[in-house]
Write a protein that holds these residues in place. Structure first.
Motif: not given
Length: 295
Positions: A282-286, A203-209, A182-185, A175-178
């Motif tokens: 985290x690796x994929x987010x980076x 994953x991307x759908x969760x952030x509207x991408x 979210x703040x970045x995406x 949840x912390x990662x989420x």
């Protein structure tokens, strides 16, 4: 001396019983999650290495033997491990506990993926459920991790509280990662990414991408006509990045990246050399940050 031997045997028996439970996960994300939930109370093994494609994995006789030796098998289901389905069904008929973790997600939250390429009316397309649910941290927290804890507790009720506590720690970190992701995406909401395969749809759908897959099916390749269409599409202002995947062919994505002035990178749905499930996310987010930048 006899007392010492008896005491040693007792200690050995206790130590052996403490790890008597055997769990096998079909894919690496579930292996990492189960391993961190059970701690030292079970022996956890992995069937399909993270460098392999689970869509096309076919078990050997030695793999079937290992599956039969497990007290619990954690698979994804949803037709991800297509060539394992008959083996898993046979295990269930024998009374083995088989958890299809992905199928704990309510049907209303599952999305479809389209098999086939092209835009002509004569080309037939089939639709199937997108099985890559483990790449959505909220689906893990709300549905998949609780299902894993429930299955573990059924076969080892004495450790149920222990498993639940460890699962809560993992869920808290997810949840912390989420929130961090979210703040970045959020700034890229409404953008489009071209991907090699629709693994990261949830994953991307969760952030509207929005995703535009190059490869819809398993082991297929886009036609020349489809590649030309994707090149034109990649040059549009909506596309914010192009991603290949470690377990899929990189050639089509490399062609697109070379033809369009859009940042490109590689994503990993299965977590090669990752320490745990959080490290995996985290690796994929980076990787996404390297492609998207700070615009």
């Amino acid at each position: 001396m006899r007392r010492f031997i008896a005491f040693f045997v007792l200690i050995l028996l206790v130590a052996t019983s403490a790890i008597a439970l055997k769990v096998m996960a079909t894919i690496n994300p579930y292996y990492m999650i189960v391993r961190d939930i059970v701690g030292d109370r079970a022996e956890v093994s992995l069937l399909i290495g993270p460098g392999q494609n689970p869509h096309v994995f076919s078990p050997k006789i030695s793999d079937v033997k290992r599956l039969n030796e497990a007290d619990l098998v954690v698979a994804n289901g949803l037709e991800l491990e297509a060539f394992l389905e008959s083996t898993l069904e046979e295990l269930s008929r024998k009374g083995k506990r088989v958890l299809l973790a992905g199928e704990s997600v309510p049907p209303s939250l599952l999305s479809e993926e389209e098999d086939g390429h092209g835009e002509t009316d004569t080309l037939e397309h089939s639709h199937s459920i997108n099985p890559h649910v483990w790449l959505d941290p909220l689906l893990l927290v709300d549905h998949i991790i609780p299902a894993i804890v429930e299955a573990l507790t059924e076969i080892d009720p004495e450790s149920g509280s222990y498993y639940g506590e460890n699962a809560e720690k993992i869920s808290g970190r997810l949840m912390y990662f989420y929130g961090e992701a979210g703040m970045y995406l959020e700034r890229f909401r409404g953008g489009v990414v071209i991907v090699a395969h629709p693994s990261f749809s949830y994953f991307f759908d969760r952030f509207g991408i929005v995703l535009e897959p190059v490869l819809e099916g398993v082991g297929d390749e886009p036609s020349i006509q489809e590649l030309k269409r994707l090149v034109d599409f990649a040059r549009s202002e909506k596309v914010i990045g192009i991603f290949s995947e470690y377990q899929q062919s990189k050639r089509p994505v490399e062609v697109l990246a070379g033809e369009a002035s859009v940042g490109s990178g590689s994503l990993d749905p299965l977590g090669i050399s990752r320490a745990d499930i959080i490290d995996h996310f985290r690796w994929n987010l980076e990787e996404m940050k390297k492609v998207f930048g700070e615009r």
